[in-house]
Motif scaffolding. Structure first.
Motif, mmCIF file in Angstrom:
data_model
loop_
_atom_site.group_PDB
_atom_site.id
_atom_site.type_symbol
_atom_site.label_atom_id
_atom_site.label_comp_id
_atom_site.label_asym_id
_atom_site.label_seq_id
_atom_site.Cartn_x
_atom_site.Cartn_y
_atom_site.Cartn_z
ATOM 1 N N LYS A 6 0.879 -1.148 0.084
ATOM 2 C CA LYS A 6 -0.076 0.228 -0.211
ATOM 3 C C LYS A 6 0.792 1.142 -0.028
ATOM 4 O O LYS A 6 1.709 1.417 0.747
ATOM 5 C CB LYS A 6 -0.741 0.192 1.391
ATOM 6 N N PHE A 7 0.502 2.091 -0.713
ATOM 7 C CA PHE A 7 1.352 3.298 -0.846
ATOM 8 C C PHE A 7 1.701 4.026 0.420
ATOM 9 O O PHE A 7 2.517 4.547 0.552
ATOM 10 C CB PHE A 7 0.479 4.380 -2.037
ATOM 11 N N GLU A 8 0.554 4.379 1.104
ATOM 12 C CA GLU A 8 0.651 4.704 2.327
ATOM 13 C C GLU A 8 1.419 4.061 3.565
ATOM 14 O O GLU A 8 1.770 4.493 4.520
ATOM 15 C CB GLU A 8 -0.789 5.224 3.260
ATOM 16 N N VAL A 34 -3.031 9.188 -7.640
ATOM 17 C CA VAL A 34 -3.988 8.296 -7.474
ATOM 18 C C VAL A 34 -3.401 6.895 -7.476
ATOM 19 O O VAL A 34 -2.498 6.899 -8.014
ATOM 20 C CB VAL A 34 -5.042 8.425 -8.580
ATOM 21 N N ASP A 35 -4.148 5.898 -6.780
ATOM 22 C CA ASP A 35 -3.801 4.784 -6.986
ATOM 23 C C ASP A 35 -4.089 4.026 -8.151
ATOM 24 O O ASP A 35 -4.817 4.546 -8.886
ATOM 25 C CB ASP A 35 -3.941 3.887 -5.596
ATOM 26 N N ALA A 95 3.113 9.626 -14.849
ATOM 27 C CA ALA A 95 4.466 8.946 -14.191
ATOM 28 C C ALA A 95 4.033 7.726 -13.376
ATOM 29 O O ALA A 95 3.221 8.166 -12.407
ATOM 30 C CB ALA A 95 5.336 9.972 -13.789
ATOM 31 N N PRO A 96 4.604 6.666 -13.572
ATOM 32 C CA PRO A 96 4.205 5.507 -12.682
ATOM 33 C C PRO A 96 5.041 5.523 -11.413
ATOM 34 O O PRO A 96 6.203 5.889 -11.592
ATOM 35 C CB PRO A 96 4.367 4.384 -13.508
ATOM 36 N N GLU A 101 8.628 -3.836 -8.617
ATOM 37 C CA GLU A 101 8.122 -4.151 -9.969
ATOM 38 C C GLU A 101 6.587 -4.290 -10.103
ATOM 39 O O GLU A 101 5.951 -4.786 -10.821
ATOM 40 C CB GLU A 101 8.675 -5.792 -10.547
ATOM 41 N N GLU A 102 5.924 -3.605 -9.043
ATOM 42 C CA GLU A 102 4.720 -3.607 -8.827
ATOM 43 C C GLU A 102 4.148 -2.011 -9.062
ATOM 44 O O GLU A 102 4.694 -1.128 -8.436
ATOM 45 C CB GLU A 102 4.149 -4.229 -7.561
ATOM 46 N N HIS A 103 3.192 -1.722 -9.974
ATOM 47 C CA HIS A 103 2.701 -0.468 -10.082
ATOM 48 C C HIS A 103 1.779 -0.106 -8.936
ATOM 49 O O HIS A 103 0.573 -0.424 -8.527
ATOM 50 C CB HIS A 103 1.900 -0.317 -11.389
ATOM 51 N N LEU A 104 2.229 0.953 -8.144
ATOM 52 C CA LEU A 104 1.375 1.459 -6.850
ATOM 53 C C LEU A 104 0.640 2.642 -7.216
ATOM 54 O O LEU A 104 -0.537 2.665 -6.619
ATOM 55 C CB LEU A 104 2.475 1.768 -5.619
#
Length: 284
Positions: A6-8, A34-35, A95-96, A101-104
């Motif tokens: 999780k980003f947070e 945004v997620d 921009a990712p 290797e996981e897009h957050l």
């Protein structure tokens, strides 16, 4: 899309917000994060009235925006992307932000006018979205104007920041793992220390720990009975009933030599003790 991360959990959201605000202030462009499901992570910086107050207030505009965001989040995007906004036709950049290797998340930049459409084209966009034509045209003309080359250079800077954020995620996780490992080691050490003191407390001999500052961090039950509880008192007071340190103390010689020492001591009552001093590892 289920995510292992999780980003947070990986970033300080207040710090990320400050970075995003600073970027938008420096470039004069709107940006937000945004997620992968399109859920906002940050508050939009320098928000565009056209996007926030008009397009996203219509069902069709909101649906187009959300679907674009969600599609990018599920596309496994690993490289930056510059394209036209499907709702307004203006230019935007994505921009990712990744980890392992996981897009957050995606960092969005824009909208930007690289060319000015005709009034008929703008009214057509308003009719398609179902928004007020005159209001949309007014807001459209407030959108920053720049060449595609200039926008591309700003987008490259955005991509560089996003890559740095992605790299910092790994450092954050490594640091948290290190802190967790140290905390586990400290808990194990404390547990072993308590176990050792429990064994020492049951020995039939007088056992205590001597610190350099004359304090006694630990004394077993046998010593407490023989000399009273040493808590908060220096060794020379507890054992020798003195008000100041002894002139010569064989025990303190162990601090200097780091080697064990065995010697005899006779107290004022004529009782002789065989003392064995052993170096004990620790900060004190």
């Amino acid at each position: 899309m289920d995510s292992r991360f999780k980003f947070e959990d990986l970033f300080d959201l207040e710090e990320i917000q400050r970075l995003q605000d600073s970027f938008s202030k420096a470039t004069g462009l709107s940006s937000r994060m945004v997620d992968v499901e399109g859920t906002p992570i940050t508050t939009p910086s320098n928000p565009s009235r056209l996007c926030q107050d008009i397009i996203q207030q219509t069902d069709r505009g909101c649906a187009k925006c959300f679907e674009t965001v969600r599609r990018l989040g599920h596309s496994g995007l690993e490289t930056p992307l510059i394209q036209r906004c499907p709702a307004s036709g203006l230019w935007v950049a994505f921009a990712p932000i990744t980890f392992d290797e996981e897009h957050l998340a995606s960092w969005f930049l824009g909208q930007v006018r690289c060319e000015t459409p005709s009034e008929d084209q703008m009214r057509g966009i308003a009719r398609e979205l179902g928004s007020d034509e005159d209001e949309l045209i007014t807001a459209y003309r407030e959108v920053p104007v720049m060449s595609q080359d200039q926008f591309g250079r700003i987008a490259e800077m955005l991509f560089a920041f996003a890559r740095q954020i992605s790299a910092s995620a790994y450092e954050n996780v490594q640091q948290s793992h290190l802190i967790a490992a140290l905390e586990r080691a400290e808990r194990r050490a404390e547990k072993e220390k308590k176990r050792l003191f429990s064994v020492l407390d049951r020995l039939p001999s007088l056992v205590y720990l001597q610190a350099r500052d004359y304090s006694i961090p630990f004394a077993n039950s046998k010593l407490n009975k023989a000399f009273s509880d040493p808590a908060g008192r220096p060794c020379y007071e507890v054992i020798h009933d003195r008000s100041e340190p002894c002139e010569i103390c064989p025990t303190f010689q162990v601090f200097e030599t780091g080697e064990s020492k065995t010697w005899e001591w006779t107290n004022l009552n004529g009782r002789t003790y065989l003392i064995h001093d052993e170096p004990f590892p620790g900060d004190d």
